[in-house]
Design an enzyme around this catalytic site. Structure first.
Site, PDB file in Angstrom:
ATOM      1  N   HIS A  20     -25.013 -10.822  20.318  1.00 38.53           N
ATOM      2  CA  HIS A  20     -25.214 -11.930  21.231  1.00 38.53           C
ATOM      3  C   HIS A  20     -25.856 -11.462  22.561  1.00 38.53           C
ATOM      4  O   HIS A  20     -26.428 -10.384  22.763  1.00 38.53           O
ATOM      5  CB  HIS A  20     -24.399 -13.103  21.429  1.00 38.53           C
ATOM      6  N   GLU A  47     -18.361 -14.940  24.002  1.00 35.99           N
ATOM      7  CA  GLU A  47     -18.258 -14.099  22.976  1.00 35.99           C
ATOM      8  C   GLU A  47     -19.306 -12.886  23.426  1.00 35.99           C
ATOM      9  O   GLU A  47     -18.652 -11.794  23.535  1.00 35.99           O
ATOM     10  CB  GLU A  47     -18.636 -14.330  21.510  1.00 35.99           C
ATOM     11  N   HIS A  56     -18.826  -8.029  16.923  1.00 34.04           N
ATOM     12  CA  HIS A  56     -18.758  -9.267  17.313  1.00 34.04           C
ATOM     13  C   HIS A  56     -17.505  -9.915  17.518  1.00 34.04           C
ATOM     14  O   HIS A  56     -16.445  -9.058  17.182  1.00 34.04           O
ATOM     15  CB  HIS A  56     -19.546  -9.977  16.077  1.00 34.04           C
ATOM     16  N   GLU A  67     -15.738  -8.026  13.258  1.00 32.65           N
ATOM     17  CA  GLU A  67     -15.023  -9.153  13.613  1.00 32.65           C
ATOM     18  C   GLU A  67     -13.515  -9.006  13.860  1.00 32.65           C
ATOM     19  O   GLU A  67     -12.558  -9.411  13.044  1.00 32.65           O
ATOM     20  CB  GLU A  67     -15.229 -10.304  12.706  1.00 32.65           C
TER      21      GLU A  67
END
Length: 625
Positions: A459, A474, A527, A589
């Protein structure tokens, strides 16, 4: 001793014969075919009919609706959470009652466990989740309605920069207005915009086009963006609109002083011209060449070239002026060795020298490289083993040149407007004007020496990623973890490239291009997980290609051992950075930002360091194998 077994058998037989008629009365097996979105379903367990209502096994339906299903023994409830929609359904066995997003509702008949399998009313269950269900004598059709309910359609009048625009036949779904694209374009006497299948799929997956609302229904705000393409008035040429940037084509006109970019599937209602004055950019113009395509022309004074059109988001782009690194020249001199870097356009630089292993790093900001990624010396007198060049960053452009040295060198630097010279002196003829350093014994090779690793902090910029309960993003956590990982990898001898160094949002294509163009050894994408409910917990690792799996296994193993969170396992997924990268790649993750307990962990710097260390150790083990 003989009478007791006979009595037990008689009692068991009575119980069995008493239960069979009840099931036979209340639930009958149904021979009926389910047609799900034009394909026939095959269920392991049969359909049943209870009180005239067809029941289906819940867990088998879940394979087609998606999401997670959990059972609470304490409350005797089944909780269904959909990933594709923000919907949570709680089902109560032996009861027609259920809740959808905490709103109490009722099925036509009770959900019933049969032989340990929970059966739910088929039509009521799927209709509650937004599916259209038609029950025929021998078939059950499941799909989306072809036409939106006419009673809910209205005409919207929008006050925009283009004036008052009318959107007829609009329908609202989940608080978002969708208009009929055909009628909208007819308002301007334009042909209906036809979209090819790949673009159509992209719009559907992005949520801008909901097929369940009928053909050619788009979010009204997206339709405005589609026709509202425009130019920015800063030092860059910025384009905003519904433009699939990877479809853009360009050509040079007038000896490179003008570039023309064709923007397919984009319509501009009004032509626009922006004058930039006497700088490197002089003028930009945007106009329609057909109802389904527009053209952007950018003029420059010819001193510096235009870079390619770069995407900064799904529907935005910028065209920039950057210098271009065009050549590298080696020259053996009497008292040393010279390397010259030549650029088209102005050149600025920063030089660093690192030991263990010995390497010189030259950063060239606002520079696009056209050099090969790896260059070997053309002369035996060269004081280095190889030179690596890379597009270290795309926006703003930043080129990095790394010279791998055998020993610590004595060198000097000189610069002209468009040329940088590195002069390596022989130790026998020291020069006072040159920086001096004593040669050292050759150290033992580091575990990642010579490896090129790309880190992708997920992101960034206008894409915050998932948002925690405390309002944190995040994107900030992924960048912090990635920088910690970068330090560890660099200390282990790797040459590390970061897809972003700050709060930018390079496109997914730009991220994978950085790894592919520079022939990286591995790509590590960082992430933080999220879900619609606060209950999801644990560590997940994603891979796609066969060559990804060993790396994913080692990284996931280290992450689970370091964090002591529930192991959600390794999962194969067609994620863009995994399927479009050519080298072993992994996407981690480590925990859930939407879980309050795990968010408290994520806020602790030592936990973020643990995550970085786990990915680092898994990468080390991968290269050792």
């Amino acid at each position: 001793m003989v009478r007791f077994p006979i009595f037990a058998v008689v009692v068991a037989a009575l119980i069995w014969f008493s239960t069979v008629p009840i099931f036979a009365q209340d639930q009958d097996v149904v021979s009926c075919q389910i047609v799900w979105k034009n394909r026939s379903l095959s269920l392991e367990n049969p359909l049943l009919k209870q009180n005239g209502v067809i029941l289906a096994p819940l867990r088998e339906l879940m394979a087609y609706t998606g999401g997670e299903l959990t059972y609470s023994r304490r409350d005797d409830t089944y909780t269904l959470v959909l990933k594709t929609k923000p919907q949570t359904m709680v089902i109560y066995p032996h009861s027609p009652n259920y809740t959808l997003n905490q709103v109490p509702r009722k099925f036509q008949t009770a959900s019933t466990p049969v032989d340990g399998i929970l059966y739910v009313p088929l039509a009521g269950f799927l209709t509650a989740l937004g599916y259209e269900v038609r029950v025929m004598p021998d078939r059950i059709f499941v799909g989306a309605p072809e036409v939106a309910p006419k009673a809910n359609t209205v005409t919207l009048t929008l006050d925009t920069a283009l004036g008052a625009l009318s959107v007829s036949d609009a329908v609202q779904k989940n608080g978002v207005w969708y208009g009929n694209l055909d009628s909208f374009f007819k308002t301007f006497n334009l042909p209906v915009l036809g979209l090819p299948v790949p673009i159509e799929k992209t719009l559907v997956s992005a949520g801008f086009w909901v097929k369940a609302l009928g053909p050619k229904r788009f979010q009204v705000c997206s339709v405005i963006r589609l026709i509202g393409t425009g130019l920015s008035r800063s030092g860059l040429v910025g384009v905003q609109g519904w433009i699939p940037f990877k479809e853009v084509t360009s050509e040079s006109l007038q000896n490179g002083k003008t570039r023309r970019f064709t923007l397919p599937y984009t319509h501009v209602l009004h032509s626009e011209v922006v004058d930039y004055g006497a700088g490197v950019l002089t003028q930009a113009s945007l106009s329609a060449i057909s109802p389904t395509a527009s053209v952007l022309e950018v003029k420059s004074n010819g001193d510096t070239p235009l870079s390619e059109l770069l995407s900064t988001g799904p529907r935005r782009g910028e065209i920039c002026h950057y210098s271009v690194l065009t050549s590298l020249k080696e020259t053996a001199q009497k008292n040393g060795y010279k390397i010259s870097l030549k650029s088209k356009g102005p050149l600025s630089y920063r030089v660093y020298f690192f030991e263990n292993p010995n390497r010189m790093v030259i950063d060239l900001p606002n520079m696009v490289t056209r050099l090969p990624n790896v260059l070997t010396p053309q002369n035996s007198a060269a004081p280095y083993r190889r030179i690596r060049t890379s597009q270290f960053q795309f926006q703003p452009a930043w080129t990095r040149v790394v010279i791998d040295m055998d020993d610590v060198a004595t060198f000097g630097v000189s610069r002209k407007f468009d040329e940088l010279s590195l002069i390596f002196a022989k130790e026998s003829t020291p020069n006072r004007s040159l920086a001096k350093a004593k040669p050292k014994p050759k150290p033992k090779p580091l575990p990642l020496e010579g490896k090129l690793i790309v880190i992708d902090p997920g992101h960034g910029g206008d894409d915050p990623g998932a948002i925690g309960a405390n309002g944190t993003y995040e994107k900030d956590y992924t960048l912090d973890i990635s920088k910690r990982l970068e330090r560890s990898l660099t200390e282990a001898g790797a040459h590390v490239m970061m897809c972003r160094l700050g709060d930018q949002n390079p496109s997914l294509e730009a991220r994978t291009d950085m790894a592919n163009v520079n022939h990286a050894d591995v790509l590590l994408s960082v992430h933080i997980n999220s879900f619609f409910t606060p209950f999801s917990s644990g560590s997940e690792t994603y891979y796609y290609k066969y060559k990804d799996e060993p790396l994913a296994h080692l990284v996931h193993q280290e992450m689970v051992a370091a964090l002591h969170l529930p192991d959600k396992g390794m999962k194969r997924a067609r994620l863009y950075v995994l399927r479009n990268s050519t080298m072993p790649s992994v996407l981690v993750e480590p925990l859930f930002i939407t879980n309050k307990q795990e968010l408290l962990l994520l806020e602790q710097p030592y936990v973020r360091q643990k995550i970085a260390d786990a990915v680092f150790q898994g990468t080390i083990k991968f290269f050792k194998k």
